[in-house]
Design a protein around this motif. Sequence first.
Motif, PDB file in Angstrom:
ATOM      1  N   PRO A 141      45.766 -54.856 -18.697  1.00 14.55           N
ATOM      2  CA  PRO A 141      44.685 -55.670 -18.138  1.00 14.55           C
ATOM      3  C   PRO A 141      43.433 -54.809 -17.961  1.00 14.55           C
ATOM      4  CG  PRO A 141      46.727 -56.018 -16.930  1.00 14.55           C
ATOM      5  CD  PRO A 141      46.971 -54.866 -17.870  1.00 14.55           C
ATOM      6  N   VAL A 142      42.292 -55.412 -18.091  1.00 21.17           N
ATOM      7  CA  VAL A 142      41.018 -54.707 -18.111  1.00 21.17           C
ATOM      8  C   VAL A 142      40.831 -53.775 -16.916  1.00 21.17           C
ATOM      9  CG1 VAL A 142      38.516 -55.031 -18.042  1.00 21.17           C
ATOM     10  CG2 VAL A 142      39.911 -56.480 -19.493  1.00 21.17           C
ATOM     11  N   ASP A 143      41.126 -54.229 -15.713  1.00 17.85           N
ATOM     12  CA  ASP A 143      40.897 -53.409 -14.531  1.00 17.85           C
ATOM     13  C   ASP A 143      41.725 -52.131 -14.557  1.00 17.85           C
ATOM     14  OD1 ASP A 143      39.077 -55.222 -13.506  1.00 17.85           O
ATOM     15  OD2 ASP A 143      40.576 -56.278 -12.309  1.00 17.85           O
ATOM     16  N   TYR A 144      42.971 -52.227 -14.992  1.00 16.58           N
ATOM     17  CA  TYR A 144      43.843 -51.056 -15.055  1.00 16.58           C
ATOM     18  C   TYR A 144      43.440 -50.137 -16.212  1.00 16.58           C
ATOM     19  CZ  TYR A 144      46.643 -53.659 -11.743  1.00 16.58           C
ATOM     20  OH  TYR A 144      47.052 -54.355 -10.634  1.00 16.58           O
ATOM     21  N   ARG A 145      43.133 -50.738 -17.350  1.00 12.06           N
ATOM     22  CA  ARG A 145      42.704 -49.965 -18.521  1.00 12.06           C
ATOM     23  C   ARG A 145      41.461 -49.155 -18.179  1.00 12.06           C
ATOM     24  NH1 ARG A 145      40.578 -53.379 -23.426  1.00 12.06           N
ATOM     25  NH2 ARG A 145      42.075 -54.740 -22.461  1.00 12.06           N
ATOM     26  N   SER A 146      40.508 -49.818 -17.568  1.00  6.49           N
ATOM     27  CA  SER A 146      39.269 -49.148 -17.209  1.00  6.49           C
ATOM     28  C   SER A 146      39.514 -48.018 -16.219  1.00  6.49           C
ATOM     29  CB  SER A 146      38.295 -50.168 -16.603  1.00  6.49           C
ATOM     30  OG  SER A 146      37.155 -49.513 -16.107  1.00  6.49           O
ATOM     31  N   ALA A 147      40.341 -48.248 -15.218  1.00  4.70           N
ATOM     32  CA  ALA A 147      40.614 -47.220 -14.210  1.00  4.70           C
ATOM     33  C   ALA A 147      41.253 -45.990 -14.842  1.00  4.70           C
ATOM     34  CB  ALA A 147      41.513 -47.789 -13.113  1.00  4.70           C
ATOM     35  N   VAL A 148      42.219 -46.201 -15.717  1.00 11.89           N
ATOM     36  CA  VAL A 148      42.897 -45.080 -16.368  1.00 11.89           C
ATOM     37  C   VAL A 148      41.928 -44.325 -17.277  1.00 11.89           C
ATOM     38  CG1 VAL A 148      44.686 -44.457 -18.059  1.00 11.89           C
ATOM     39  CG2 VAL A 148      45.211 -46.056 -16.207  1.00 11.89           C
ATOM     40  N   VAL A 149      41.143 -45.040 -18.048  1.00 13.27           N
ATOM     41  CA  VAL A 149      40.203 -44.387 -18.960  1.00 13.27           C
ATOM     42  C   VAL A 149      39.144 -43.607 -18.182  1.00 13.27           C
ATOM     43  CG1 VAL A 149      38.372 -44.799 -20.658  1.00 13.27           C
ATOM     44  CG2 VAL A 149      40.565 -45.977 -20.874  1.00 13.27           C
ATOM     45  N   LEU A 150      38.586 -44.225 -17.159  1.00 13.97           N
ATOM     46  CA  LEU A 150      37.557 -43.538 -16.375  1.00 13.97           C
ATOM     47  C   LEU A 150      38.108 -42.273 -15.726  1.00 13.97           C
ATOM     48  CD1 LEU A 150      35.791 -46.553 -14.653  1.00 13.97           C
ATOM     49  CD2 LEU A 150      34.792 -45.014 -16.357  1.00 13.97           C
ATOM     50  N   HIS A 151      39.316 -42.362 -15.183  1.00 15.85           N
ATOM     51  CA  HIS A 151      39.891 -41.233 -14.465  1.00 15.85           C
ATOM     52  C   HIS A 151      40.472 -40.179 -15.405  1.00 15.85           C
ATOM     53  CE1 HIS A 151      42.777 -39.061 -11.901  1.00 15.85           C
ATOM     54  NE2 HIS A 151      41.863 -39.248 -10.965  1.00 15.85           N
ATOM     55  N   ASP A 152      41.335 -40.601 -16.320  1.00 16.86           N
ATOM     56  CA  ASP A 152      42.085 -39.647 -17.144  1.00 16.86           C
ATOM     57  C   ASP A 152      41.362 -39.207 -18.406  1.00 16.86           C
ATOM     58  OD1 ASP A 152      44.040 -39.867 -15.234  1.00 16.86           O
ATOM     59  OD2 ASP A 152      45.349 -41.156 -16.431  1.00 16.86           O
ATOM     60  N   VAL A 153      40.465 -40.020 -18.920  1.00 22.26           N
ATOM     61  CA  VAL A 153      39.753 -39.661 -20.147  1.00 22.26           C
ATOM     62  C   VAL A 153      38.349 -39.137 -19.821  1.00 22.26           C
ATOM     63  CG1 VAL A 153      38.852 -40.496 -22.362  1.00 22.26           C
ATOM     64  CG2 VAL A 153      41.059 -41.339 -21.510  1.00 22.26           C
ATOM     65  N   ASP A 182      52.049 -39.393 -13.635  1.00 20.75           N
ATOM     66  CA  ASP A 182      50.786 -38.672 -13.776  1.00 20.75           C
ATOM     67  C   ASP A 182      50.346 -38.709 -15.233  1.00 20.75           C
ATOM     68  OD1 ASP A 182      52.258 -36.719 -15.098  1.00 20.75           O
ATOM     69  OD2 ASP A 182      52.195 -35.310 -13.437  1.00 20.75           O
ATOM     70  N   ALA A 183      49.157 -38.242 -15.459  1.00 21.82           N
ATOM     71  CA  ALA A 183      48.582 -38.311 -16.811  1.00 21.82           C
ATOM     72  C   ALA A 183      49.438 -37.570 -17.837  1.00 21.82           C
ATOM     73  CB  ALA A 183      47.161 -37.748 -16.795  1.00 21.82           C
ATOM     74  N   GLN A 184      50.057 -36.473 -17.430  1.00 17.60           N
ATOM     75  CA  GLN A 184      50.876 -35.685 -18.344  1.00 17.60           C
ATOM     76  C   GLN A 184      52.083 -36.481 -18.850  1.00 17.60           C
ATOM     77  OE1 GLN A 184      49.889 -32.814 -19.609  1.00 17.60           O
ATOM     78  NE2 GLN A 184      51.641 -32.859 -20.965  1.00 17.60           N
ATOM     79  N   VAL A 185      52.704 -37.286 -17.970  1.00 15.20           N
ATOM     80  CA  VAL A 185      53.846 -38.109 -18.365  1.00 15.20           C
ATOM     81  C   VAL A 185      53.414 -39.126 -19.422  1.00 15.20           C
ATOM     82  CG1 VAL A 185      55.528 -39.819 -17.573  1.00 15.20           C
ATOM     83  CG2 VAL A 185      55.066 -37.793 -16.190  1.00 15.20           C
ATOM     84  N   VAL A 186      52.253 -39.704 -19.222  1.00 12.00           N
ATOM     85  CA  VAL A 186      51.740 -40.674 -20.193  1.00 12.00           C
ATOM     86  C   VAL A 186      51.563 -39.995 -21.553  1.00 12.00           C
ATOM     87  CG1 VAL A 186      49.796 -42.164 -20.789  1.00 12.00           C
ATOM     88  CG2 VAL A 186      50.633 -42.097 -18.433  1.00 12.00           C
ATOM     89  N   LEU A 187      50.952 -38.816 -21.557  1.00  7.36           N
ATOM     90  CA  LEU A 187      50.727 -38.107 -22.820  1.00  7.36           C
ATOM     91  C   LEU A 187      52.036 -37.712 -23.491  1.00  7.36           C
ATOM     92  CD1 LEU A 187      47.700 -35.837 -21.909  1.00  7.36           C
ATOM     93  CD2 LEU A 187      47.710 -37.865 -23.359  1.00  7.36           C
ATOM     94  N   GLU A 188      53.039 -37.320 -22.707  1.00  2.17           N
ATOM     95  CA  GLU A 188      54.326 -36.947 -23.279  1.00  2.17           C
ATOM     96  C   GLU A 188      55.019 -38.137 -23.935  1.00  2.17           C
ATOM     97  OE1 GLU A 188      56.391 -35.191 -19.990  1.00  2.17           O
ATOM     98  OE2 GLU A 188      55.163 -33.374 -20.036  1.00  2.17           O
ATOM     99  N   ARG A 189      54.822 -39.330 -23.385  1.00  8.74           N
ATOM    100  CA  ARG A 189      55.456 -40.529 -23.940  1.00  8.74           C
ATOM    101  C   ARG A 189      54.819 -40.968 -25.249  1.00  8.74           C
ATOM    102  NH1 ARG A 189      58.585 -44.269 -20.824  1.00  8.74           N
ATOM    103  NH2 ARG A 189      59.935 -42.971 -19.572  1.00  8.74           N
ATOM    104  N   ALA A 190      53.540 -40.742 -25.376  1.00  7.19           N
ATOM    105  CA  ALA A 190      52.823 -41.164 -26.584  1.00  7.19           C
ATOM    106  C   ALA A 190      53.024 -40.128 -27.671  1.00  7.19           C
ATOM    107  CB  ALA A 190      51.341 -41.332 -26.282  1.00  7.19           C
ATOM    108  N   GLU A 191      53.604 -40.533 -28.765  1.00 12.63           N
ATOM    109  CA  GLU A 191      53.839 -39.606 -29.869  1.00 12.63           C
ATOM    110  C   GLU A 191      52.557 -39.315 -30.642  1.00 12.63           C
ATOM    111  OE1 GLU A 191      57.182 -40.643 -32.277  1.00 12.63           O
ATOM    112  OE2 GLU A 191      58.410 -41.077 -30.523  1.00 12.63           O
ATOM    113  N   THR A 192      51.678 -40.291 -30.690  1.00 16.88           N
ATOM    114  CA  THR A 192      50.413 -40.094 -31.379  1.00 16.88           C
ATOM    115  C   THR A 192      49.284 -40.686 -30.542  1.00 16.88           C
ATOM    116  OG1 THR A 192      50.494 -42.224 -32.535  1.00 16.88           O
ATOM    117  CG2 THR A 192      51.539 -40.330 -33.645  1.00 16.88           C
TER     118      THR A 192
END
Length: 166
Positions: free
Chosen positions: A120-132, A98-108
């Motif tokens: 890849p563009v399709d995955y990057r776009s999906a994550v940004v549109l949904h989570d950001v 989930d989005a929280q796990v991603v944020l916990e992994r990123a130190e900055t």
Amino acid sequence: MSLTADQVVAEIPGLHRYALALTRDADRAQDLVQDTVVRALERSDQFRGESSPATWLHRVMYHHFVDDVRRRTPDPVDDERLAEAVEDAWRDDAYTVDAQVVLERAETREELYDALVRLPVDYRSAVVLHDVEGLTAASVADVQQVSLPAAKQRIRRGRTMLVSAL
């Protein structure tokens, strides 16, 4: 139904955030927003009102960005270890990210964006549109013009790739 200039202008801040997350370059992001606004205004008569103006504008930007990336470079993910790690994790039915796990992994924030830009563009776009940007999975599907299950899969796999990259 036609899209108005006021509707386009109202969506520029969200488009700019999306463009920055896609490109990770302020100048390219600004160019992408500008190109999207121009295209949207030129094609405003194609807006049928079946989705929100924000979703339609994100779709215009997404397609323009994908076309540009495909023209410029091959798929940005050529790290076979990352792809193998994602596929191994994905085979486990119990695995989820989930989005929280991603944020916990990123130190900055910088580290998160560095990992994000390698997807890849399709995955990057999906994550940004949904989570950001906070779009629903259904809206992500609409922007990327894929089925709802495909959009959900892109969001999950994109997060998995991010965690693996981090």
